[in-house]
Design an enzyme around this catalytic site. Structure first.
Site, PDB file in Angstrom:
ATOM      1  N   HIS A 181       0.852  -1.196   0.000  1.00  0.00           N
ATOM      2  CA  HIS A 181       0.000   0.000   0.000  1.00  0.00           C
ATOM      3  C   HIS A 181       0.883   1.240   0.000  1.00  0.00           C
ATOM      4  CE1 HIS A 181      -3.512   2.376   2.100  1.00  0.00           C
ATOM      5  NE2 HIS A 181      -3.004   3.019   1.053  1.00  0.00           N
TER       6      HIS A 181
ATOM      7  N   HIS B 250       1.435   4.836  -2.631  1.00  0.00           N
ATOM      8  CA  HIS B 250       1.013   5.582  -3.826  1.00  0.00           C
ATOM      9  C   HIS B 250       2.236   6.236  -4.446  1.00  0.00           C
ATOM     10  CE1 HIS B 250      -3.328   5.610  -2.545  1.00  0.00           C
ATOM     11  NE2 HIS B 250      -2.740   5.423  -1.361  1.00  0.00           N
TER      12      HIS B 250
ATOM     13  N   ARG C 266       5.028  16.170 -17.204  1.00  0.00           N
ATOM     14  CA  ARG C 266       4.364  16.442 -18.485  1.00  0.00           C
ATOM     15  C   ARG C 266       4.944  15.646 -19.647  1.00  0.00           C
ATOM     16  NH1 ARG C 266       3.493  22.837 -16.971  1.00  0.00           N
ATOM     17  NH2 ARG C 266       2.180  22.303 -15.167  1.00  0.00           N
TER      18      ARG C 266
ATOM     19  N   GLY D 215      -8.832   7.819  -3.068  1.00  0.00           N
ATOM     20  CA  GLY D 215      -9.546   9.090  -3.040  1.00  0.00           C
ATOM     21  C   GLY D 215     -10.406   9.216  -1.799  1.00  0.00           C
TER      22      GLY D 215
ATOM     23  N   HIS E 173      -9.388   1.200  -1.254  1.00  0.00           N
ATOM     24  CA  HIS E 173      -9.363   1.987  -0.026  1.00  0.00           C
ATOM     25  C   HIS E 173     -10.763   1.946   0.583  1.00  0.00           C
ATOM     26  CE1 HIS E 173      -5.535   3.446  -1.338  1.00  0.00           C
ATOM     27  NE2 HIS E 173      -5.445   4.330  -0.369  1.00  0.00           N
TER      28      HIS E 173
ATOM     29  N   GLU F   5     -11.357   4.157   5.889  1.00  0.00           N
ATOM     30  CA  GLU F   5     -10.455   5.277   6.233  1.00  0.00           C
ATOM     31  C   GLU F   5     -11.362   6.491   6.370  1.00  0.00           C
ATOM     32  OE1 GLU F   5      -8.161   7.092   3.121  1.00  0.00           O
ATOM     33  OE2 GLU F   5      -6.501   7.614   4.431  1.00  0.00           O
TER      34      GLU F   5
ATOM     35  N   ASP G   4       1.725   4.229   2.767  1.00  0.00           N
ATOM     36  CA  ASP G   4       0.729   5.049   2.069  1.00  0.00           C
ATOM     37  C   ASP G   4       1.430   6.084   1.191  1.00  0.00           C
ATOM     38  OD1 ASP G   4      -1.920   5.421   1.466  1.00  0.00           O
ATOM     39  OD2 ASP G   4      -2.421   6.582   3.257  1.00  0.00           O
TER      40      ASP G   4
HETATM   41  N1  ADE Z   1      -4.330   8.800  -2.269  1.00  0.00           N
HETATM   42  C1  ADE Z   1      -3.119   8.961  -1.725  1.00  0.00           C
HETATM   43  N2  ADE Z   1      -3.159   8.772  -0.388  1.00  0.00           N
HETATM   44  C2  ADE Z   1      -4.452   8.486  -0.076  1.00  0.00           C
HETATM   45  C3  ADE Z   1      -5.153   8.185   1.117  1.00  0.00           C
HETATM   46  N3  ADE Z   1      -4.536   8.147   2.306  1.00  0.00           N
HETATM   47  N4  ADE Z   1      -6.479   7.964   1.052  1.00  0.00           N
HETATM   48  C4  ADE Z   1      -7.106   8.014  -0.126  1.00  0.00           C
HETATM   49  N5  ADE Z   1      -6.511   8.264  -1.296  1.00  0.00           N
HETATM   50  C5  ADE Z   1      -5.190   8.497  -1.271  1.00  0.00           C
HETATM   51 ZN    ZN Z   2      -3.602   4.852   0.366  1.00  0.00          ZN
END
Ligand code: ADE
Ligand code: ZN
Length: 333
Positions: free
Chosen positions: A18, A20, A69, A166, A195, A198, A275
């Site tokens: 997990h 990003h 870009r 998101g 996700h 949360e 994360d």
């Molecule tokens: N995108 C990046 N980090 C996130 C998070 N903690 N929760 C939801 N979307 C994310």
């Molecule tokens: Zn996340």
């Protein structure tokens, strides 16, 4: 007091499920890209992510990723992640990439570049890092299905699963909307994570299991608020990809309020993750040290957590066996 030293944690071959890519830009890279793009950062780059809620945070991610870009720059961002991960002793990771953040690139341009960066990194002796394209909670059913259709047509081996990220709180209940895309993903053999639990509560976890058919949930920690949903997590052997510091920034005032101890005691399968490491100022090793100290982990607990991550990975069983053997060889069985 932890029993594990930083060196021992670093030396264990680790798996992260997990993380990003959007949360891995170093401030120096952001400053460089902003200068090239001729854009003024909304705040000084070393304080860019001092957002106090998820919505502000996601907006800042849009700004940062929008600075990328062209393909070679995205490839470099992927390679930067690989260099960081290798340095942490992360031998395998599944990296979430949400194309809606990257307004300067097409979906194909973005993922082709990321795959190239990860291919180049692995060829250079860094780890094996894979890609999980991610739907944004606010997207439509059609947009979500188009992403899966694109994945199917692209045939990029590094893409092995589907994610949703998101702001669930802002989007409302979206499980039913994304069920068709997740059914498509299952049909073409993608791993499925989402996700939930949360910014949504336990009901988000329930929907992810019942409507999206996930085997993993990113965060998921708020399943602890409803015994029936916690039972569903246990009964379905769902793995929760927990990110303690991220949760303590957005949900809980400290680890003492975080449900990780209860989840652990209940026998939930969970992994430890970062994360968005750069934006949170953490690393996987620092996060593992934090949890080790909080839960009084010894080496066997750390290794067990790594086995849970290997078990939950979306790679082939052959790749899984290689990861298990590497872990066993390094720590001794
Ligand atoms: N995108 C990046 N980090 C996130 C998070 N903690 N929760 C939801 N979307 C994310
Ligand atoms: Zn996340």
């Amino acid at each position: 007091m932890t029993l594990l030293s930083a060196e021992r944690v670093r030396a264990v071959p680790k798996v992260e499920l997990h993380i990003h890519l959007e949360g891995t830009f170093r401030p120096a890279r952001v400053a460089e890209l902003a200068a090239i793009a001729g854009e003024e950062p909304p705040r000084p780059v070393d304080r860019l992510f001092e957002a106090d809620n998820l919505a502000d945070f996601l907006e800042t991610l849009d700004w940062v990723c929008g600075l990328v870009r062209d393909g070679p720059t995205a490839e470099q961002v992927a390679y930067d992640f690989a260099a960081y991960a290798h340095n942490q002793g992360i031998v395998y990771a599944e990296v979430i990439v949400n194309p809606t953040h990257w307004s300067g690139l097409s979906t194909a341009g973005l993922f082709t570049a990321c795959a190239r960066g990860f291919d180049r990194a692995q060829a250079a002796g860094l780890g094996d890092y894979r890609l999980l394209p991610s739907i944004l909670r606010q997207q439509t059913e059609q947009e979500a299905r188009e992403l899966v259709e694109w994945i199917e047509g692209a045939g990029l081996d590094r893409i092995i699963g589907l994610s949703i990220d998101g702001n669930e709180e802002a989007a409302g209940r979206t499980g039913p909307r994304f069920a068709p895309a997740y059914a498509d993903a299952a049909r073409i053999g993608l791993g499925r994570t989402a996700h939930a639990g949360e910014s949504s509560g336990a009901e988000g976890v329930r929907d992810a299991i019942e409507l999206l058919g996930v085997s993993r949930i990113d965060h998921g920690v708020r399943c602890a608020e409803d015994p029936a949903v916690l039972a569903m997590v246990l009964d379905n052997s769902i793995t929760l990809n927990v990110c303690p510091t991220s949760n303590c920034t957005l949900l809980y005032s400290s680890l003492d309020d975080h449900p990780i101890r209860d989840l652990d005691a209940a026998g939930v399968r969970y992994t430890i993750n970062t994360d968005d490491p750069e934006t949170l100022g953490i690393t996987l090793c620092s996060e593992l040290m934090l949890v080790s100290s909080h839960l009084d982990w010894g080496m066997a607990d750390l290794v067990a957590a790594q086995h849970r991550a290997i078990d939950a990975a979306f790679c082939s069983d052959e790749d899984r066996a290689v990861l298990r053997a590497l872990l066993d060889q390094t720590v001794g069985t």
